[in-house]
Structures are given as C-alpha cells and as structure tokens.
Motif scaffolding. Sequence first.
Motif, mmCIF file in Angstrom:
data_model
loop_
_atom_site.group_PDB
_atom_site.id
_atom_site.type_symbol
_atom_site.label_atom_id
_atom_site.label_comp_id
_atom_site.label_asym_id
_atom_site.label_seq_id
_atom_site.Cartn_x
_atom_site.Cartn_y
_atom_site.Cartn_z
ATOM 1 N N GLU A 41 -5.610 10.797 1.142
ATOM 2 C CA GLU A 41 -4.582 11.845 0.634
ATOM 3 C C GLU A 41 -3.747 11.675 1.627
ATOM 4 O OE1 GLU A 41 -4.487 13.559 -1.920
ATOM 5 O OE2 GLU A 41 -6.827 13.342 -2.674
ATOM 6 N N ASP A 42 -2.496 12.671 1.581
ATOM 7 C CA ASP A 42 -1.566 11.640 2.519
ATOM 8 C C ASP A 42 -1.969 11.651 3.841
ATOM 9 O OD1 ASP A 42 -0.100 12.587 0.755
ATOM 10 O OD2 ASP A 42 1.122 14.352 1.101
ATOM 11 N N ASP A 43 -2.522 12.349 3.889
ATOM 12 C CA ASP A 43 -2.908 11.662 5.840
ATOM 13 C C ASP A 43 -3.623 10.789 6.068
ATOM 14 O OD1 ASP A 43 -1.169 14.222 6.562
ATOM 15 O OD2 ASP A 43 -2.377 15.724 7.607
ATOM 16 N N GLU A 44 -4.575 11.009 4.725
ATOM 17 C CA GLU A 44 -5.209 9.666 5.737
ATOM 18 C C GLU A 44 -4.741 8.115 5.042
ATOM 19 O OE1 GLU A 44 -9.650 12.427 4.104
ATOM 20 O OE2 GLU A 44 -8.126 11.817 2.217
ATOM 21 N N ARG A 45 -3.408 8.741 4.004
ATOM 22 C CA ARG A 45 -3.321 7.172 3.343
ATOM 23 C C ARG A 45 -1.634 6.777 4.683
ATOM 24 N NH1 ARG A 45 0.865 7.626 -1.063
ATOM 25 N NH2 ARG A 45 1.232 5.291 -0.290
ATOM 26 N N ALA A 99 0.885 -1.152 0.155
ATOM 27 C CA ALA A 99 -0.173 -0.037 0.287
ATOM 28 C C ALA A 99 0.974 1.523 -0.043
ATOM 29 C CB ALA A 99 -1.534 -0.005 0.870
ATOM 30 N N ALA A 100 2.050 1.131 0.867
ATOM 31 C CA ALA A 100 2.700 2.440 0.268
ATOM 32 C C ALA A 100 3.557 2.760 -0.651
ATOM 33 C CB ALA A 100 4.223 2.021 1.750
ATOM 34 N N ALA A 101 4.127 1.603 -1.388
ATOM 35 C CA ALA A 101 4.457 2.104 -2.714
ATOM 36 C C ALA A 101 3.405 2.357 -3.473
ATOM 37 C CB ALA A 101 5.023 0.525 -3.254
ATOM 38 N N GLY A 102 2.413 2.242 -3.067
ATOM 39 C CA GLY A 102 1.207 3.079 -4.264
ATOM 40 C C GLY A 102 1.144 4.608 -4.517
ATOM 41 N N GLN A 103 0.852 5.068 -5.805
ATOM 42 C CA GLN A 103 0.891 6.536 -6.472
ATOM 43 C C GLN A 103 0.084 7.110 -5.777
ATOM 44 O OE1 GLN A 103 2.714 5.267 -9.809
ATOM 45 N NE2 GLN A 103 3.386 6.900 -9.774
ATOM 46 N N SER A 104 -1.273 6.301 -5.857
ATOM 47 C CA SER A 104 -2.733 6.392 -5.707
ATOM 48 C C SER A 104 -3.762 5.677 -4.921
ATOM 49 C CB SER A 104 -3.717 7.098 -6.660
ATOM 50 O OG SER A 104 -3.809 5.551 -7.594
ATOM 51 N N HIS A 105 -4.407 6.183 -3.580
ATOM 52 C CA HIS A 105 -4.535 5.053 -3.082
ATOM 53 C C HIS A 105 -6.367 5.418 -2.393
ATOM 54 C CE1 HIS A 105 -3.649 2.534 1.475
ATOM 55 N NE2 HIS A 105 -4.525 2.656 0.749
ATOM 56 N N TRP A 106 -6.604 4.095 -2.539
ATOM 57 C CA TRP A 106 -8.101 4.246 -1.957
ATOM 58 C C TRP A 106 -8.905 3.142 -1.238
ATOM 59 C CZ3 TRP A 106 -11.353 7.417 -5.535
ATOM 60 C CH2 TRP A 106 -10.199 7.519 -6.890
ATOM 61 N N ASN A 107 -9.041 3.498 -0.441
ATOM 62 C CA ASN A 107 -10.225 3.069 0.737
ATOM 63 C C ASN A 107 -11.010 2.604 0.560
ATOM 64 O OD1 ASN A 107 -11.345 3.444 3.709
ATOM 65 N ND2 ASN A 107 -10.060 2.081 3.211
ATOM 66 N N ILE A 108 -11.460 1.439 0.528
ATOM 67 C CA ILE A 108 -12.779 0.618 0.410
ATOM 68 C C ILE A 108 -13.521 0.388 1.528
ATOM 69 C CG2 ILE A 108 -14.389 -1.314 -1.116
ATOM 70 C CD1 ILE A 108 -12.021 -1.459 -2.278
ATOM 71 N N GLN A 109 -14.861 0.779 1.942
ATOM 72 C CA GLN A 109 -15.454 -0.078 3.399
ATOM 73 C C GLN A 109 -16.597 0.270 3.224
ATOM 74 O OE1 GLN A 109 -15.244 3.672 5.823
ATOM 75 N NE2 GLN A 109 -13.388 4.491 5.766
ATOM 76 N N LYS A 110 -17.518 -0.988 3.691
ATOM 77 C CA LYS A 110 -19.049 -1.247 3.759
ATOM 78 C C LYS A 110 -19.524 -0.692 5.120
ATOM 79 C CE LYS A 110 -19.657 -5.792 5.259
ATOM 80 N NZ LYS A 110 -19.674 -7.022 5.376
ATOM 81 N N MET A 111 -20.332 0.247 4.517
ATOM 82 C CA MET A 111 -21.029 0.959 6.414
ATOM 83 C C MET A 111 -22.530 0.424 5.879
ATOM 84 S SD MET A 111 -19.723 4.912 4.750
ATOM 85 C CE MET A 111 -21.134 5.165 6.077
ATOM 86 N N SER A 112 -23.640 0.916 7.201
ATOM 87 C CA SER A 112 -24.852 0.112 7.215
ATOM 88 C C SER A 112 -25.307 1.440 8.132
ATOM 89 C CB SER A 112 -24.377 -0.203 8.359
ATOM 90 O OG SER A 112 -24.366 -2.184 7.655
#
Length: 553
Positions: free
Chosen positions: A522-526, A496-509
């Motif tokens: 973004e950077d802090d969120e990564r 994950a740290a090697a990525g140039q862009s990062h997406w987070n997948i979540q499941k919400m109810s």
Amino acid sequence: MLASLSIRNIVLIDRLDLNFEAGLCVLTGETGAGKSILLDSLALALGARADLGLIRAGEDKGSVTATFSLPNSHPAFELLQDIEREEGEPLILRRIISSDGRNRASINDQSVSTGLLRSVGETLVEIHGQNAERGLLDARGHRALLDLYGRLEKQTADVSKKFLTFEVLSEQLTEAEEALEKARVDEEYLRHVVDELEALNPCEGEEEELSASRAAFMHAEKIAEALKDAQKALNDHGGVDGKIRNATRAVERVVEKASGKLDPVLDSLERAAIELSEASMTIEAVTHDLNLDQSGVEQVEERLFSLRAAARKHKCEVSALPNVLEQFRERLATVEHGDAEVKRLQLEVAAARKEYELAAGHLRDKRIKSASKLDAAVMAELGPLRLGAARFMTAVTELAPDQWSASGMDRVEFQIATNPGSNPGPLIKIASGGELSRFMLALKVVLAQSGSAPTLIFDEVDRGVGGATADAVGERLSRLAEKLQLLVITHSPQVAAAGQSHWNIQKMSQSGSTRTTVERLEDDERREEIARMLSGASITNEARAAAVSLMEG
C-alpha cells in the motif's frame, strides 16, 4: 487481462495466490528473491515446456493456475470452440506437473493438449526480457503487425482473395496439362482400345441374355439326343410300323371267319398305325427345328466369349464394359480437345496472376508508406530511452514468385542498427539484453493498438539505465498501460513509482526451509520500498522524501 495467478509447490513457492489489476503492475525485490520463479510459473500455465526441476523439493507435484478476464471477441476463443464456457465466464488455464513425469493441462477444467494450451497462451500474454523469443522478436509476425498498424485489413483481404483464385486456377491448369501430356503419350493405345470396344459394342445386360441363350442351346442338344433315341427305338429291328402291318395282315386273313369279332382288333391296329406315323413325323419335325436352332449356338458362344475376353483384358466385369468404353472415349477426347482446355486455363491463370500482382503491388506501396510512418514513430521513442544513436527500420522486401502467398509478395522484418555506420539487422541478433527490452518497449508503445496480447510482461526493461532515461521508461510504460495490462519486473525506483499497483517479492528462510513470498504494497509500504531502491539497505529520510517525490510526480 491476467486476473489472478495461483502457484503451488513451484521451486521456492509453496503456496501463493495473487490477484492482479488492470494498468501498470510493478514487481520489485532484492536480486535472487524469486522474480524469475513467477515468470517461469506463469510461462508453465501458458504452455511452456514442463521441467521437473520446477517442483518444490520434497513435493510430488506442482501446479500453476492463471485466470484471465477477456472480452468475448478475444481471438483465444476462436481456438477454443470445443471448450464449454458460459458467456462472460473467465478463462482458466491450469498446468500440473508430477515428479513421475506426468504432465496435465486444462482450460476451464477441461483437459487439453499442451500444444493447444501454448497456442491459447500466446494470444493472452507476451513476455519480453533477456530470453524472450515471442511476440515482436518473431519476424514471421512482423508483416501482420505492420498491416495492423497501417490499417490495411481491406487490402490484405483483397490480396488473399485474389491469391486463392490464382492458386485454384493454377492447380487446375497443372492437372489439365498433366492429363493432356499423359493422354498424348497414350493416344495410339487409346484409339486402338476405343475402336476395339466400339466394334464389340457391349450393351448393358447382354451377358445375362447370352448366358440364358447358351443354356437353352445346351438343353436343346439333350432333347435332340433323346428324340434320336426315340426314333431309333421305333425303327430298329424292322420298326414298330412293320410289326403293326404284319399283325394287321395276320388278322385280315381270318377276319371273315370270325363273324365280325375281329373288326375291333383291325380298328385298333389301324389307329395305332396312324398314331405311330404321326409320332414319327412329329419327332422328325422337332428334330429338324432343333437342328436349325443349333446353328446359332456358335454365334452366341463366340459373342459371349468375346465379351468376357474384353472384360478380362480391362480387368472389369462384362457389365462394366460400356462404362470402360465411355472412359476411354473421354480420355481420347482430352487429347482431341485438351489443347483448347489448356489454352483456356492458361489465359485465366494469366489474368488471375495479373490481378493478384496488381493488388499485391498496391499493398506493397501501402506497406512501404506505413513502414516509413512506423519507423518515424519508433525513432521518436528511442531518444528518451537512451537509444538515440540507434536506427530502427522496417524492411519491406519483395519475395520470389515461388514464395508468394495469400499475405502478398513481401517479407517484412523489423531491423535495428545500434551504432552509427553499422548495417541494420534483426532485433534479436543486434540488440543487447538491456537494449532489447527498451526496443520492445518503444515498439509496444507505438503498436499498442495493433493486435497485441492483452497482457505484457517486461522483465527488467530498465536494465542499465537510470535518471532521466529511467523516468522516460516509466512514462512510456504508463502510457502503454492505458491500453494494456503491464506486469513489470524492475530495479528502477522511477519505474516502480509509475506503477498503479506494486508487489514486493522476498525470499525468507524459516525452520531450515526457504520460500519466496509476494506481498502487495500500500502507499506507505510503497514509499519504503522505493526508498530502499533509492538508498539501499539503510533507508534515510532523504530517500523517503525522494520516493514521495517520485510517486507524486
């Protein structure tokens, strides 16, 4: 590359729009968050089988749209020559599935078959994961990949050209041999027919001429009958000539007593006698001529009937008999000269085969050398991926002659052995799930410039590895992403740290409804997400510091 992905009402996703970038794109999230839904959605847009179970509960249809940005030289456009598209315009693949079973596919808003959509999709994206069945796992494509890796385009084109020549000549030889064999079986019959038709010697337009002559003969017969009746009328009951003579004698007995008044009567009777005599002679002359002409009617009818009988025998029109004769002459000539033609073709086929074998043998030598280089390059990648005990080999085996093709005389297959002393076998059968993804990664790093699809997706390529191995996976993904777009679903913080862009997948109810969301980090969120991957639910400062170190590294 994949520029964007829009999903509507697919499983847990109600509405999702993602814009992707070049390079290494990583997707992370808790297990069960819905990462597989993204892959299923993209596969649907690429032509995968439509499963109605993908439609979100309570909805009547679902759709996926994938937009690609491609150079005009991309092979996908060779498949889309009937699709209207402006140069530089993106390629938009869309799939809509309905709960009533309807299934619609389109490219740039123009309806296409799912088969075409699938063919195009295979040139755009390769998916490597637990259930991958495409790309490098398909042994049918290994020969082409080896040729691309070895830069053997010139040699393969030469082999293809020589095989085509050999194939065409072989077909001609087969046809000539079959024609000769058939002609030999029919030789006696052919000679009989040719002799018969040559004796008949049919001429073009002859039937019409004979029919006209026969019709004329038929009229002549009626004329002769009429003349006969006329002659009979003149001669019956003493004949007209006798009556004129009687009349003349009767007048002559009293002519002197009439003081010249009967002279005109005698003149008239004399003229009548002369005319009657001439008429009778003319009738006789014409009748005689007609009798002479009638002698040819039998010859005309015999010729006409012979021609028509021959036409019936050969099931054609009389006018076609000259062509029939020529065709039989040609078939007979095949027997008489066919041996020479077959021998000529046999020599040409043998020469063409020899040229093909020489070119294909040269190509095999090049393939074996290229395979050795490929094996060494892949083996160099396996150690850091914790596959150091495995062996990779490219098997180049000679095919039987009946399997030769325009691609040569070789079968090429990538094989592995994961344990020392074990026999190598096909990738898909030997490697476990985690091993398979890492083998795919090693191969892709080596073959990165060998005609790969512009977008690769790795599903949990880091399964079962960590530490230095995970670092090696991330480093190789970064290298590969310099040439191709990569989408990597990962549970490894190093990857994950090697990525140039990062997406987070979540499941919400929410409000009794469950849905999957995808958020770009973004950077802090990564940093927070990678720290979570390092430490678990409770994120510590140490984990954050380690995340920063990985990202900076």
